[in-house]
Design an enzyme around this catalytic site. Structure first.
Site, PDB file in Angstrom:
ATOM      1  N   THR A 120       0.853  -1.182   0.000  1.00 56.51           N
ATOM      2  CA  THR A 120       0.000   0.000   0.000  1.00 56.51           C
ATOM      3  C   THR A 120       0.895   1.239   0.000  1.00 56.51           C
ATOM      4  O   THR A 120       1.925   1.281   0.661  1.00 56.51           O
ATOM      5  CB  THR A 120      -1.011  -0.001   1.168  1.00 56.51           C
ATOM      6  OG1 THR A 120      -2.020   0.971   0.876  1.00 56.51           O
ATOM      7  CG2 THR A 120      -0.387   0.300   2.523  1.00 56.51           C
ATOM      8  N   HIS A 168      -5.420  -0.548   4.575  1.00 54.88           N
ATOM      9  CA  HIS A 168      -5.041   0.870   4.549  1.00 54.88           C
ATOM     10  C   HIS A 168      -6.252   1.667   5.062  1.00 54.88           C
ATOM     11  O   HIS A 168      -7.218   1.900   4.334  1.00 54.88           O
ATOM     12  CB  HIS A 168      -4.698   1.254   3.101  1.00 54.88           C
ATOM     13  CG  HIS A 168      -4.233   2.668   2.920  1.00 54.88           C
ATOM     14  ND1 HIS A 168      -3.277   3.006   1.992  1.00 54.88           N
ATOM     15  CD2 HIS A 168      -4.578   3.842   3.505  1.00 54.88           C
ATOM     16  CE1 HIS A 168      -3.058   4.311   2.021  1.00 54.88           C
ATOM     17  NE2 HIS A 168      -3.850   4.848   2.933  1.00 54.88           N
ATOM     18  N   CYS A 222      -2.935   8.191   7.439  1.00 51.11           N
ATOM     19  CA  CYS A 222      -3.560   6.851   7.418  1.00 51.11           C
ATOM     20  C   CYS A 222      -2.606   5.828   8.047  1.00 51.11           C
ATOM     21  O   CYS A 222      -1.422   6.104   8.224  1.00 51.11           O
ATOM     22  CB  CYS A 222      -3.842   6.404   5.991  1.00 51.11           C
ATOM     23  SG  CYS A 222      -4.856   7.537   5.041  1.00 51.11           S
TER      24      CYS A 222
END
Lengths: 179, 286
Positions: free
Chosen positions: A43, A66, A49
């Protein structure tokens, strides 16, 4: 910032693979699980995040999520449900998905990267920090511990997970380290 | 040695956008536009007509019956949406290319632009500020200058990044220091060369420094500034510059957004992004 001091040493030349076709990309607010030893999950561009990797070396099962925001309550009001967007709903989904593939709680290795801050000092929304707080809460409730963490800082992070070996690597523009 | 003149020269060498598209954007900004005139102007360009109708019929707008005429699309969606459709037809192909210098893969700049546009619109709704449709359109073009700046200043990018990250300087300030111009100004000059309206040019020019924007356009510049900060914070649209941009304390204080409102804004933005890609992207239209 807390991170493993271990540099990606042995095998660093081949992991993460340079051939992008070997990568299973996990987009923002998505998760993927696999029991295929050829798979490498990745990711990109983790800001505030978090990317959470889970891997069971005995079952040969792993997954990556994610998550963008800490809590689903309130934030999702008026929008289409996308449970992997949130740490509280997404991590549960991820855990259930690897358990469905044969992973067990006892053998599960959980790691996290991300939770960065913007460049300015104000960092007024503290979303990254809150993502980590909620993750710890969820893991604690599920009797799981974090085995690796690379969080904070201002630079975007990319996370790779090898399903074959469980090796998790975090890459920033400056460095690459094992999680 | 990369410098301001080279960036300006590259802007001048860009192919012009169709005159009828510029004229359309100007017409759409007129609150008293005559629908017949608008329909005539769009129909002069069949490709644009197809694009506008495809956008109008895309899932994000939830049309119950097929929209088959430009007039119907305008009545149903309003000038702001049609303007965004026209602009996506104009700049979409360029914005979907990989952006050299910033290391943005194909589609990444356009996806970032759509996210910023959606977030700008959400913030307009939450703050009761400028009309949400206008806010969306302004957000769409905000980083178009990166296409030219990144290409011309490609060899200078690592130096710019070192200056920004090493000195904790906002990325556009590092661009200015080392090249004499930043991507926001380059974008504004592009749009000016294309003859787009002042309201869009000024917002693009000052999106990193909204307090410098002329007062009449400042409310939208402030929303775009905040939207870009939020999108960059969660990693949407980031490239080599890695969201290394300062935010204006004054703007966030003025907008008075609670953490819940911010999270809801981000949630709405991401939830609509796939549909927006379909509506304003190009892949499903040709």
């Amino acid at each position: 910032m807390s991170s493993s001091p271990t540099q990606a040493g042995i095998g660093a030349a081949t992991f993460p693979p340079t051939d992008r076709s070997q990568l299973q990309i996990v987009g923002i607010s998505e998760f993927k699980v696999s029991n295929d030893p050829n798979d490498v999950l990745v990711t990109y561009s983790l800001g505030s995040c978090i990317g959470v990797t889970v891997h069971d070396p005995i079952a040969g099962v792993g997954g990556l999520i994610h998550c963008m925001l800490p809590l689903s309550k309130g934030a999702r009001e008026g929008s289409a449900p996308k449970p992997a967007m949130f740490v509280d709903t997404g991590v549960i989904l991820l855990l259930n998905a690897v358990f469905d593939l044969g992973a067990t709680r006892q053998n599960l290795v959980v790691k996290v990267a991300g939770a960065g801050s913007p460049m300015d000092q104000c960092n007024r929304f503290r979303i990254g920090e809150r993502n980590i707080v909620i993750l710890r809460k969820i893991l604690w409730k599920n009797e799981l511990m974090l085995a690796g963490e690379h969080t904070g800082g201002t630079r975007p992070k990319t996370v790779f997970l090898s399903i074959a070996t469980g090796q998790a690597v975090v890459r920033t523009p400056e460095e690459q380290t094992n999680l | 040695m990369t410098n301001r003149d080279q960036v300006l020269e590259a802007v001048q060498q860009l192919p012009p956008i169709p005159v009828d598209a510029c004229e359309l954007v100007r017409l759409l900004q007129d609150p008293e536009v005559d629908p017949a005139e608008l329909e005539r102007a769009i129909s002069l360009n069949p490709a644009l007509t197809t694009h506008v109708l495809a956008t109008a019929n895309s899932a994000i707008f939830g049309a119950r019956a097929e929209i088959s005429t430009v007039r119907r699309a305008w009545l149903q969606l309003g000038s702001g949406r049609i303007q965004a459709a026209v602009m996506s037809a104009m700049v979409g192909p360029m914005a979907c290319e990989p952006v050299e210098g910033y290391s943005l893969p194909g589609d990444a700049l356009w996806e970032g632009a759509l996210a910023i546009a959606l977030a700008t619109e959400e913030l307009a709704l939450k703050t009761g500020g400028p009309p949400p449709n206008e806010a969306f359109t302004a957000g769409l073009l905000v980083d178009i200058g990166k296409t030219v700046f990144g290409q011309v200043a490609q060899t200078k990018m690592s130096e710019i990044a070192d200056l920004a990250f090493g000195g904790n300087i906002s990325f556009e300030k590092a661009e200015e220091q080392l090249v004499g111009i930043n991507h926001a100004e380059a974008g504004a000059i592009m749009l000016e060369a294309w003859g787009l309206p002042e309201s869009i040019i000024q917002v693009v020019r000052w999106h990193h420094e909204p307090e410098m924007c002329p007062e009449e356009f400042r409310p939208i510049a402030e929303l775009v500034h905040a939207a870009q900060y939020l999108c960059g914070m969660v990693g949407l649209g980031n490239g080599e510059d890695g969201n290394y941009y300062a935010s204006s304390e004054a703007v966030f204080n003025r907008l008075g957004l609670s953490p819940d409102a911010i999270e809801n804004c981000l949630c709405q933005t991401l939830s609509k992004l796939d549909l927006a890609r379909e509506a304003f992207g190009l892949e499903k239209k040709s």
